[in-house]
Design a protein around this motif. Structure first.
Motif, PDB file in Angstrom:
ATOM      1  N   ASN A   1      50.904  29.986  47.253  1.00 36.33           N
ATOM      2  CA  ASN A   1      51.215  31.131  46.394  1.00 36.33           C
ATOM      3  C   ASN A   1      51.076  32.482  47.094  1.00 36.33           C
ATOM      4  O   ASN A   1      51.352  33.522  46.509  1.00 36.33           O
ATOM      5  CB  ASN A   1      50.304  31.126  45.155  1.00 36.33           C
TER       6      ASN A   1
ATOM      7  N   TYR B   1      43.665  37.376  44.049  1.00 33.39           N
ATOM      8  CA  TYR B   1      42.582  36.608  43.429  1.00 33.39           C
ATOM      9  C   TYR B   1      42.885  35.115  43.477  1.00 33.39           C
ATOM     10  O   TYR B   1      44.041  34.689  43.627  1.00 33.39           O
ATOM     11  CB  TYR B   1      42.361  37.065  41.982  1.00 33.39           C
TER      12      TYR B   1
ATOM     13  N   ILE C   1      41.033  31.139  41.971  1.00 28.69           N
ATOM     14  CA  ILE C   1      39.974  30.398  41.294  1.00 28.69           C
ATOM     15  C   ILE C   1      39.792  29.085  42.068  1.00 28.69           C
ATOM     16  O   ILE C   1      40.777  28.458  42.470  1.00 28.69           O
ATOM     17  CB  ILE C   1      40.377  30.121  39.819  1.00 28.69           C
TER      18      ILE C   1
ATOM     19  N   ASN D   1      42.578  26.476  35.241  1.00 31.10           N
ATOM     20  CA  ASN D   1      43.103  26.106  33.927  1.00 31.10           C
ATOM     21  C   ASN D   1      42.043  26.070  32.821  1.00 31.10           C
ATOM     22  O   ASN D   1      42.142  25.286  31.895  1.00 31.10           O
ATOM     23  CB  ASN D   1      43.801  24.748  34.033  1.00 31.10           C
TER      24      ASN D   1
ATOM     25  N   GLY E   1      40.749  29.258  31.818  1.00 31.60           N
ATOM     26  CA  GLY E   1      40.693  30.645  31.337  1.00 31.60           C
ATOM     27  C   GLY E   1      39.992  31.611  32.285  1.00 31.60           C
ATOM     28  O   GLY E   1      39.935  32.812  32.008  1.00 31.60           O
TER      29      GLY E   1
ATOM     30  N   GLY F   1      40.852  32.627  35.336  1.00 36.78           N
ATOM     31  CA  GLY F   1      41.779  33.555  35.998  1.00 36.78           C
ATOM     32  C   GLY F   1      42.092  34.740  35.093  1.00 36.78           C
ATOM     33  O   GLY F   1      41.998  35.902  35.511  1.00 36.78           O
TER      34      GLY F   1
ATOM     35  N   LYS G   1      50.325  37.912  29.520  1.00 34.73           N
ATOM     36  CA  LYS G   1      49.368  37.976  28.402  1.00 34.73           C
ATOM     37  C   LYS G   1      48.631  39.296  28.355  1.00 34.73           C
ATOM     38  O   LYS G   1      48.288  39.797  27.288  1.00 34.73           O
ATOM     39  CB  LYS G   1      48.309  36.873  28.573  1.00 34.73           C
TER      40      LYS G   1
HETATM   41  C1  LIG Z   1      46.657  31.403  39.555  1.00 38.99           C
HETATM   42  C2  LIG Z   1      45.203  31.138  39.177  1.00 38.99           C
HETATM   43  C3  LIG Z   1      44.351  32.306  39.654  1.00 38.99           C
HETATM   44  C4  LIG Z   1      45.126  31.020  37.656  1.00 38.99           C
HETATM   45  O1  LIG Z   1      43.784  30.930  37.275  1.00 38.99           O
HETATM   46  P1  LIG Z   1      43.323  29.879  36.138  1.00 38.99           P
HETATM   47  O2  LIG Z   1      41.898  30.129  35.864  1.00 38.99           O
HETATM   48  O3  LIG Z   1      43.700  28.533  36.585  1.00 38.99           O
HETATM   49  O4  LIG Z   1      44.258  30.342  34.934  1.00 38.99           O
HETATM   50  P2  LIG Z   1      43.895  30.362  33.382  1.00 38.99           P
HETATM   51  O5  LIG Z   1      43.097  29.164  33.055  1.00 38.99           O
HETATM   52  O6  LIG Z   1      43.312  31.703  33.070  1.00 38.99           O
HETATM   53  O7  LIG Z   1      45.347  30.163  32.778  1.00 38.99           O
HETATM   54  C5  LIG Z   1      46.205  31.162  32.325  1.00 38.99           C
HETATM   55  C6  LIG Z   1      47.392  30.507  31.695  1.00 38.99           C
HETATM   56  O8  LIG Z   1      48.199  29.885  32.697  1.00 38.99           O
HETATM   57  C7  LIG Z   1      48.348  28.499  32.408  1.00 38.99           C
HETATM   58  N1  LIG Z   1      48.309  27.801  33.691  1.00 38.99           N
HETATM   59  C8  LIG Z   1      47.310  27.802  34.589  1.00 38.99           C
HETATM   60  N2  LIG Z   1      47.671  27.082  35.668  1.00 38.99           N
HETATM   61  C9  LIG Z   1      48.918  26.622  35.425  1.00 38.99           C
HETATM   62  C10 LIG Z   1      49.821  25.821  36.165  1.00 38.99           C
HETATM   63  N3  LIG Z   1      49.507  25.357  37.385  1.00 38.99           N
HETATM   64  N4  LIG Z   1      51.024  25.537  35.604  1.00 38.99           N
HETATM   65  C11 LIG Z   1      51.341  26.017  34.393  1.00 38.99           C
HETATM   66  N5  LIG Z   1      50.529  26.797  33.661  1.00 38.99           N
HETATM   67  C12 LIG Z   1      49.329  27.079  34.157  1.00 38.99           C
HETATM   68  C13 LIG Z   1      47.174  28.149  31.522  1.00 38.99           C
HETATM   69  O9  LIG Z   1      47.470  27.000  30.740  1.00 38.99           O
HETATM   70  C14 LIG Z   1      47.063  29.407  30.703  1.00 38.99           C
HETATM   71  O10 LIG Z   1      48.087  29.452  29.744  1.00 38.99           O
HETATM   72  P3  LIG Z   1      47.759  29.401  28.192  1.00 38.99           P
HETATM   73  O11 LIG Z   1      46.792  30.507  27.948  1.00 38.99           O
HETATM   74  O12 LIG Z   1      49.087  29.607  27.570  1.00 38.99           O
HETATM   75  O13 LIG Z   1      47.148  28.071  27.982  1.00 38.99           O
HETATM   76  C15 LIG Z   1      44.676  29.805  39.822  1.00 38.99           C
HETATM   77  O14 LIG Z   1      45.528  28.754  39.446  1.00 38.99           O
HETATM   78  C16 LIG Z   1      44.599  29.856  41.323  1.00 38.99           C
HETATM   79  O15 LIG Z   1      43.581  30.235  41.889  1.00 38.99           O
HETATM   80  N6  LIG Z   1      45.699  29.490  42.027  1.00 38.99           N
HETATM   81  C17 LIG Z   1      45.752  29.557  43.470  1.00 38.99           C
HETATM   82  C18 LIG Z   1      45.689  31.004  43.996  1.00 38.99           C
HETATM   83  C19 LIG Z   1      46.673  31.913  43.300  1.00 38.99           C
HETATM   84  O16 LIG Z   1      47.778  31.538  42.963  1.00 38.99           O
HETATM   85  N7  LIG Z   1      46.257  33.182  43.104  1.00 38.99           N
HETATM   86  C20 LIG Z   1      47.076  34.192  42.418  1.00 38.99           C
HETATM   87  C21 LIG Z   1      48.073  34.803  43.302  1.00 38.99           C
HETATM   88  S1  LIG Z   1      49.088  35.994  42.398  1.00 38.99           S
END
Ligand SMILES: CC(C)(COP(=O)(O)OP(=O)(O)OC[C@H]1O[C@@H](n2cnc3c(N)ncnc32)[C@H](O)[C@@H]1OP(=O)(O)O)[C@@H](O)C(=O)NCCC(=O)NCCS
Length: 151
Positions: free
Chosen positions: A26, A79, A81, A87, A89, A91, A132
């Motif tokens: 990403n 950022y 997680i 998944n 909440g 993030g 959101k």
């Molecule tokens: C992107 C990231 C920070 C999201 O953090 P997270 O704690 O997993 O996200 P949340 O739990 O707050 O989810 C937010 C929403 O996205 C959805 N979601 C999370 N991961 C998802 C995925 N892989 N595919 C589809 N939806 C997803 C959740 O269901 C939630 O939606 P909802 O509120 O409608 O249920 C995390 O997946 C991560 O660290 N990814 C790798 C690094 C990255 O991509 N950083 C951001 C760069 S911009």
């Protein structure tokens, strides 16, 4: 949940997180980060007053990291997680905490009038988070979207 400042002791954990498979996928530059270049950036950033780097904590667990970079009149987020805590909440809440940090520390973000995130379109979770939190789509192409919230 809370944010605590990154210290030198966080080096190994952050180095591990930066090479997480999804973090690389990403990121803007997707190739693996070498220890040497990570060390160079880490030491440079830790002394840079325009870079506010935090470990995201929940109940004393290290959940992830968020970097808030001040670039003239904007702030850019970076950022992630830990994969074991995605998944749930965290993030979404980490970005809320970052917004509050910026609002609570106005003196350090004096000229800043917009909060910015560059997100790959394939990164559904992160796109959802900024939508959101009512960020506007400032630019979008086939690959990524720039989300902006005006202060
Ligand atoms: C992107 C990231 C920070 C999201 O953090 P997270 O704690 O997993 O996200 P949340 O739990 O707050 O989810 C937010 C929403 O996205 C959805 N979601 C999370 N991961 C998802 C995925 N892989 N595919 C589809 N939806 C997803 C959740 O269901 C939630 O939606 P909802 O509120 O409608 O249920 C995390 O997946 C991560 O660290 N990814 C790798 C690094 C990255 O991509 N950083 C951001 C760069 S911009």
């Amino acid at each position: 949940m809370e944010l605590r400042r990154v210290t030198l002791k966080d080096f190994d954990k952050l180095f591990q997180w930066i090479n997480d498979e999804d973090v690389r996928k990403n990121a803007r530059y997707t190739q693996k980060v070498s220890r040497h270049s990570f060390e160079f950036d880490f030491l440079k950033n830790i002394e840079n007053p325009n870079i506010h780097h935090f470990i995201i904590m929940d109940n004393n667990y290290e959940i992830g990291q968020i970097k808030i970079s001040k670039e003239k009149i904007k702030v850019v987020y970076s950022y992630s997680i830990d994969k074991n805590y995605r998944n749930k909440g965290f993030g979404l809440n980490a970005i809320k905490l970052a917004e509050n940090y910026i609002k609570d520390n106005k003196n350090q973000f004096k000229d800043v009038n917009e909060l910015v995130a560059y997100v790959r379109n394939s990164n559904i979770g992160s796109c959802k988070i900024f939508e959101k939190l009512l960020y506007n789509v400032e630019f979008k192409n086939n690959d990524y979207t720039i989300y902006i919230k005006k202060l």
